[in-house]
Scaffold this motif. Structure first.
Motif, short mmCIF file in Angstrom:
data_model
loop_
_atom_site.label_atom_id
_atom_site.label_comp_id
_atom_site.label_asym_id
_atom_site.label_seq_id
_atom_site.Cartn_x
_atom_site.Cartn_y
_atom_site.Cartn_z
N VAL A 91 0.67 -1.30 0.10
CA VAL A 91 -0.01 -0.01 0.63
C VAL A 91 1.09 1.12 -0.10
CG1 VAL A 91 -1.30 1.58 1.76
CG2 VAL A 91 -1.91 -1.24 1.04
N ALA A 92 2.01 1.28 0.52
CA ALA A 92 3.26 1.89 1.36
C ALA A 92 3.15 2.66 -1.05
CB ALA A 92 3.79 1.70 1.79
N GLY A 93 4.06 1.89 -1.04
CA GLY A 93 4.47 1.72 -2.94
C GLY A 93 3.08 2.04 -3.60
N LEU A 94 1.75 1.37 -3.42
CA LEU A 94 1.63 2.42 -3.90
C LEU A 94 1.24 3.70 -4.45
CD1 LEU A 94 -1.13 -0.18 -4.44
CD2 LEU A 94 0.03 0.15 -5.88
N TYR A 95 0.84 4.04 -2.62
CA TYR A 95 0.30 5.28 -2.88
C TYR A 95 1.95 6.40 -2.66
CZ TYR A 95 -3.80 5.40 -0.85
OH TYR A 95 -5.27 4.30 -0.04
N GLY A 96 2.78 5.72 -3.13
CA GLY A 96 4.28 6.69 -3.14
C GLY A 96 4.06 6.60 -4.66
N GLY A 97 4.08 5.99 -5.19
CA GLY A 97 3.98 6.07 -6.35
C GLY A 97 2.82 7.31 -7.19
N VAL A 98 1.98 6.85 -6.66
CA VAL A 98 0.97 7.72 -6.93
C VAL A 98 1.39 9.21 -6.41
CG1 VAL A 98 -1.60 8.57 -6.55
CG2 VAL A 98 -0.93 6.38 -7.20
N GLY A 99 1.97 9.31 -5.28
CA GLY A 99 2.57 10.91 -4.70
C GLY A 99 3.62 11.82 -5.63
N VAL A 100 4.48 10.67 -5.94
CA VAL A 100 5.57 10.51 -6.97
C VAL A 100 4.89 11.66 -8.47
CG1 VAL A 100 7.52 10.08 -8.14
CG2 VAL A 100 7.06 9.46 -6.35
N PHE A 101 3.61 10.58 -8.91
CA PHE A 101 2.80 10.98 -10.12
C PHE A 101 2.07 12.67 -9.83
CE2 PHE A 101 -0.34 11.45 -12.83
CZ PHE A 101 0.29 11.79 -13.55
N LEU A 102 1.88 12.20 -8.91
CA LEU A 102 1.04 14.11 -8.69
C LEU A 102 1.87 15.09 -8.38
CD1 LEU A 102 -1.71 12.68 -6.27
CD2 LEU A 102 -2.12 13.29 -8.57
N LEU A 103 2.83 15.09 -7.67
CA LEU A 103 4.10 16.02 -7.45
C LEU A 103 5.19 16.55 -8.79
CD1 LEU A 103 6.31 14.66 -4.44
CD2 LEU A 103 4.55 16.79 -4.75
N LEU A 104 5.24 15.68 -9.68
CA LEU A 104 5.85 15.66 -10.77
C LEU A 104 5.16 16.03 -11.72
CD1 LEU A 104 8.47 12.85 -11.03
CD2 LEU A 104 8.61 14.98 -10.60
N SER A 105 3.55 16.35 -11.69
CA SER A 105 3.00 16.39 -12.83
C SER A 105 2.31 18.08 -12.87
CB SER A 105 0.99 15.34 -13.01
OG SER A 105 0.62 15.43 -11.96
N GLY A 106 2.01 18.43 -12.22
CA GLY A 106 1.39 19.41 -11.63
C GLY A 106 2.12 20.38 -10.05
N ASP A 133 -0.72 22.57 -8.86
CA ASP A 133 -2.12 23.37 -8.51
C ASP A 133 -2.06 22.32 -6.44
OD1 ASP A 133 -2.90 20.31 -9.30
OD2 ASP A 133 -4.93 21.48 -9.66
N ASP A 134 -2.95 23.11 -6.76
CA ASP A 134 -3.47 22.70 -5.18
C ASP A 134 -3.85 22.02 -4.71
OD1 ASP A 134 -2.15 25.07 -3.49
OD2 ASP A 134 -4.10 26.02 -3.97
N ALA A 135 -5.00 21.65 -5.17
CA ALA A 135 -5.32 20.14 -5.34
C ALA A 135 -4.58 18.78 -5.45
CB ALA A 135 -6.60 19.72 -6.15
N ARG A 136 -4.06 18.92 -5.63
CA ARG A 136 -2.74 17.71 -6.21
C ARG A 136 -1.95 17.86 -5.07
NH1 ARG A 136 -1.92 14.97 -11.69
NH2 ARG A 136 -3.78 15.53 -13.07
N ARG A 137 -1.35 19.25 -4.81
CA ARG A 137 -0.18 18.41 -3.74
C ARG A 137 -0.73 18.33 -2.07
NH1 ARG A 137 0.27 24.97 -3.57
NH2 ARG A 137 1.36 24.46 -5.02
#
Length: 163
Positions: free
Chosen positions: A97-112, A114-118
């Motif tokens: 689960v931590a790996g899944l959220y880590g991968g999504v978190g890295v994508f969110l940080l690199l993609s934009g 904006d406040d919602a993604r942050r």
């Protein structure tokens, strides 16, 4: 019962993170990525607290039993084994689960930015930290329940069944 291996947990974390990053990237290309739930780090933190409390309870009971304190409440070996299995299963799931959220978190940080993604990236980061806490608590529980050297029942001396 085999001990948890840090290499396996780290490998599971990394593979899940890479797959989650690729999946989030693909999902975002076709539509909007679902959000990271606020409850994710809370649930993982609660599991870590339960594992740590179990480890501390068993540690004090085992210490009292080994020191032969009067009125010491013993630990049933089956209860200790169940606690270790629960800890190992929790560590494996938490690494995934931590790996899944880590991968999504890295994508969110690199993609934009904006406040919602942050905000979603912060929730994902807290989920990774809580998953690491579950793994640490599970390893601590496993170490607490490990038999001291010479008490594993595999000695070569004559026992009642061998006599």
């Amino acid at each position: 019962m085999k001990q948890l291996r840090i290499k396996v947990l780290v490998g599971l974390f990394v593979v899940a993170g890479i797959l989650a990053w690729a999946g989030a990237r693909l999902w975002d290309a076709f539509g909007s990525l679902p959000g990271v739930p606020v409850a994710a780090p809370i649930v993982l933190a609660l599991i870590a607290v339960v594992l740590a409390a179990t480890a501390l309870s068993l540690r004090s009971r085992l210490r009292a039993q080994r020191e032969r304190e009067p009125d010491a409440k013993g630990v049933d070996p089956l209860v200790a084994a169940r606690a270790v299995v629960f800890g190992q299963a929790s560590a494996l799931v938490a690494a995934l689960v931590a790996g899944l959220y880590g991968g999504v978190g890295v994508f969110l940080l690199l993609s934009g930015v904006d406040d919602a993604r942050r905000t979603q990236a912060v929730y994902a980061g807290f989920s990774v930290l809580a998953g690491a806490a579950v793994v640490a608590a599970a390893i601590f529980l496993e170490r607490v329940c490990k038999l001291p050297e010479g008490e594993d029942g595999d000695d070569d001396g004559p026992g009642p069944a061998r006599a």
